[in-house]
Design an enzyme around this catalytic site. Structure first.
Site, short mmCIF file in Angstrom:
data_model
loop_
_atom_site.label_atom_id
_atom_site.label_comp_id
_atom_site.label_asym_id
_atom_site.label_seq_id
_atom_site.Cartn_x
_atom_site.Cartn_y
_atom_site.Cartn_z
N ASN A 15 -19.71 38.43 -0.68
CA ASN A 15 -20.18 38.86 -2.19
C ASN A 15 -21.46 38.55 -2.46
OD1 ASN A 15 -19.48 36.25 -2.42
ND2 ASN A 15 -19.36 36.56 -4.66
N THR B 242 -6.99 31.56 0.90
CA THR B 242 -7.71 31.12 2.34
C THR B 242 -8.28 29.72 2.33
OG1 THR B 242 -8.80 33.58 2.19
CG2 THR B 242 -9.62 31.83 3.86
N GLU C 210 -14.95 25.83 -2.24
CA GLU C 210 -15.39 26.62 -3.50
C GLU C 210 -14.69 28.07 -3.42
OE1 GLU C 210 -17.44 25.32 -5.55
OE2 GLU C 210 -18.02 23.67 -4.27
N CYS D 189 -17.99 34.87 -7.96
CA CYS D 189 -16.79 33.98 -8.19
C CYS D 189 -17.25 33.74 -9.90
CB CYS D 189 -16.93 32.86 -7.57
SG CYS D 189 -18.36 32.11 -7.34
N GLU E 279 -20.98 21.31 -4.68
CA GLU E 279 -22.42 21.64 -3.59
C GLU E 279 -23.44 21.60 -4.74
OE1 GLU E 279 -21.30 25.68 -2.55
OE2 GLU E 279 -20.56 25.12 -0.59
P1 NDP Z 1 -11.95 35.27 2.01
O1 NDP Z 1 -11.22 33.93 1.51
O2 NDP Z 1 -11.11 36.57 2.28
O3 NDP Z 1 -13.09 34.92 2.96
C1 NDP Z 1 -14.02 33.96 3.10
C2 NDP Z 1 -14.63 33.76 4.27
O4 NDP Z 1 -13.55 32.90 5.09
C3 NDP Z 1 -14.81 34.89 5.16
O5 NDP Z 1 -15.93 34.41 5.99
C4 NDP Z 1 -13.64 34.86 5.84
O6 NDP Z 1 -13.95 35.76 7.06
C5 NDP Z 1 -13.22 33.84 6.04
N1 NDP Z 1 -11.64 33.37 6.39
C6 NDP Z 1 -10.75 34.11 6.17
N2 NDP Z 1 -9.42 33.83 6.54
C7 NDP Z 1 -9.82 32.62 7.25
C8 NDP Z 1 -9.08 31.58 7.84
N3 NDP Z 1 -8.03 31.75 7.90
N4 NDP Z 1 -9.89 30.39 8.42
C9 NDP Z 1 -11.18 30.49 8.51
N5 NDP Z 1 -12.01 31.25 7.73
C10 NDP Z 1 -11.46 32.51 7.18
O7 NDP Z 1 -12.91 35.61 0.62
P2 NDP Z 1 -13.70 36.89 0.55
O8 NDP Z 1 -14.83 36.96 1.47
O9 NDP Z 1 -12.80 38.10 0.02
O10 NDP Z 1 -14.75 36.56 -0.72
C11 NDP Z 1 -14.06 36.37 -2.27
C12 NDP Z 1 -13.63 35.19 -2.63
O11 NDP Z 1 -14.57 34.11 -2.60
C13 NDP Z 1 -13.27 35.46 -4.32
O12 NDP Z 1 -11.88 34.90 -4.41
C14 NDP Z 1 -14.34 34.67 -4.84
O13 NDP Z 1 -14.00 34.27 -6.32
C15 NDP Z 1 -14.50 33.63 -3.69
N6 NDP Z 1 -15.81 33.01 -3.94
C16 NDP Z 1 -16.04 31.80 -4.49
C17 NDP Z 1 -17.30 31.24 -4.83
C18 NDP Z 1 -17.43 29.85 -5.32
O14 NDP Z 1 -18.59 29.31 -5.17
N7 NDP Z 1 -16.33 29.07 -5.83
C19 NDP Z 1 -18.69 31.93 -4.60
C20 NDP Z 1 -18.22 33.16 -4.15
C21 NDP Z 1 -16.86 33.65 -3.90
P3 NDP Z 1 -13.71 37.44 7.31
O15 NDP Z 1 -14.22 38.00 6.01
O16 NDP Z 1 -14.35 37.85 8.48
O17 NDP Z 1 -12.09 37.63 7.15
#
Ligand code: NDP
Length: 489
Positions: free
Chosen positions: A159, A239, A257, A291, A469
């Protein structure tokens, strides 16, 4: 548009040992899709176990030199990277907008400047980072050493691609670790440009390694690798739970996070115009894919009708369309995510919600006719315990509901499993202060939203994550404390 192949300039390779590695003939490739057009416009490598082993070996080789540098020397590299990001602002912003679907103006004013700021901030912070000492009278003294952890893994979501990627990498490097980082597979472009910038900045080979590919493949392998001492992860809560389950038996340090379902509380004594602007931005910035977005809007009943009407007028003025043009809202990240958001709207209707505006896919003309656009959507009439108000939608969708008094506002705000961020809009500062103490969120904004100071602790409570963080918190996370006690006798 022709589909690029592995030999074209559009194929994104890994950054290992200071080299950008073009994928070998037998490598698995993934499509890179432009969300505003729905077209494949590039390829990226889906990293293998062999790539991970090569990155670990490169990081191991680089570690003794990097961790042995004075903090000022490490800081100089980080400053150079920051300056090069700034020099490449236009190219990076355009790449981010194409890769993610976000308005170019947003990438230019927020995402890319913040990526530079992350490096600059931690370059300066590491030169000021100090450890404690505890004197035991005349008997002895304790002092605490803070050593880098070694090789750490950084995994970031789509995002805010470069913004969040660098938010992890910068403190990890500043603290003297070598990093293996994985951006989201759907937004790899600016991470690949960061690799080129690191080369230009002269960052020693192997200090930062970037592996592309699927989370369930290379992401999961990174988490499990025995030589990776810590994982800093930003992404979805489900995740995060999987990563925690993999990392816990290996006793890895973890920073998580995760998602949010953030409430916005509007009181009758708010500053009307400032609040409307803030609530609108909190709900719909970056297509609601932050998020921190305020996706549950609660308004004091005495002003509910008028506030809702004024908010709807503002929503109607939001320009949605080609992110490379002057718009307020671009495309959602993918076809699958758009379907998820549209299904959440259907579910809201089934739960009895009334759609006040939006509620559907938007057709944009010209080059974006197949893009993933959803109209900004406000929904009314849903109770706190329905799925729409409990589950993160992560799109341009917010619910709005009245509350009677402060007590009810607090109950509604705290009424989900998440605890990332909240904003309170009222000119009664003693009420704001009281609520700040009672709201179960890691971040409380009073009369503002997403006002960020990089020194402050950033993170969530409950299902929104573990750890913080930012500032010293990040440098403490990326270092191991060792206490030394010297007896004077
Ligand atoms: P995901 O959890 O799907 O993915 C996040 C990252 O983790 C991506 O690089 C993804 O790779 C990777 N990933 C997925 N599965 C695994 C695994 N089993 N082991 C290790 N890495 C893995 O989130 P999104 O990318 O869909 O992002 C949206 C989410 O992130 C929302 O829920 C949002 O709220 C949260 N978010 C939280 C923030 C915070 O600071 N608290 C800030 C921004 C977003 P790939 O994409 O290649 O599958």
């Amino acid at each position: 548009m022709a589909t690029p192949d592995r030999h074209s300039d559009h194929c994104i390779g890994n950054f290992i040992g200071g080299e950008i590695v073009q994928p070998p003939a037998d490598a698995q490739l993934l499509d890179n899709i432009e969300p505003a057009t729905g077209q494949v416009y590039g390829k990226l490598v889906d990293s293998s176990d062999g790539d991970l082993q090569a990155a670990v070996a490169a990081a191991e080789a680089a570690l003794p030199h990097w961790r042995g540098l004075d903090p000022e020397e490490r800081a100089r590299y980080l400053e150079r990277i920051a300056a090069l990001i700034e020099d490449n602002l236009d190219a990076l912003a355009e790449a981010e907008s194409r890769d993610n679907g976000k308005p170019l103006a947003l990438a230019r004013s927020v995402d890319i400047p913040r990526a530079a700021a992350n490096f600059r901030f931690f370059a300066r912070a590491i030169t000021q980072f100090a450890s404690e000492s505890h004197a035991m009278g005349e008997r002895a003294i304790n002092y605490t050493l803070r050593a880098p952890l070694g090789i750490v893994g950084c995994i970031s979501p789509w995002n805010l691609p470069l913004y969040l990627f660098t938010w992890k990498i910068a403190p990890a490097l500043a603290a003297g670790n070598c990093v293996i980082a994985k951006p989201s597979e759907v937004t790899p472009k600016t991470a690949s440009m960061l690799a080129e910038i690191c080369q230009k900045a002269g960052l020693p080979a192997g200090v930062l390694n970037i592996l592309h590919g699927r989370g369930s493949g290379i992401g999961s392998a990174l988490v499990a690798h025995p030589k990776i001492a810590a994982i800093s992860f930003t992404g979805g809560t489900a995740t995060g739970a999987r990563i925690a389950a993999e990392a816990a038996p290996r006793f890895k340090k973890l920073s998580l996070e995760l998602g949010g379902k953030n409430p916005t509380l509007v009181f009758a004594d708010c500053d009307w115009e400032k609040t409307l602007d803030g609530v609108l931005r909190a709900a719909f910035a970056n297509q609601g894919q932050i998020c921190l977005c305020g996706s549950r809007i609660y308004v004091e009943s005495s002003i509910y009708k008028d506030f809702k009407a004024a908010l709807l007028q503002r929503v109607a003025k939001l320009r949605v369309g080609d992110p490379l043009t002057q718009v307020d809202q671009g495309a959602l990240i993918s076809a699958a995510h758009m379907e998820k958001v549209l299904n959440a709207i259907t579910q809201a209707k089934e739960e009895g919600g009334q759609i006040l505006c939006g509620g559907e896919r938007l057709q944009v003309e010209g080059r974006c006719r197949n893009g993933y656009f959803v109209a900004p959507t406000l929904i009314e009439g849903l109770p706190i315990d329905c799925r729409t108000n409990q589950q993160e939608i992560f799109g341009p969708v917010a619910t709005i509901q009245p509350f009677a008094d402060e007590e009810e506002a607090l109950q509604l705000a705290n009424g989900t499993g998440y605890g990332l961020a909240t904003s309170v809009w009222s000119q009664n500062l003693s009420r704001c202060h009281r609520l700040a103490g009672q709201l179960d969120f890691g971040i409380v904004w009073i009369n503002c939203w997403m006002q960020r100071d990089l020194r402050t602790p950033f993170g969530g409570m409950k299902n929104s994550g573990v750890g913080r963080e930012g500032g010293w918190e990040a440098l403490r996370f990326f270092t191991e404390a060792k206490n030394v006690c010297i007896d004077y006798a």
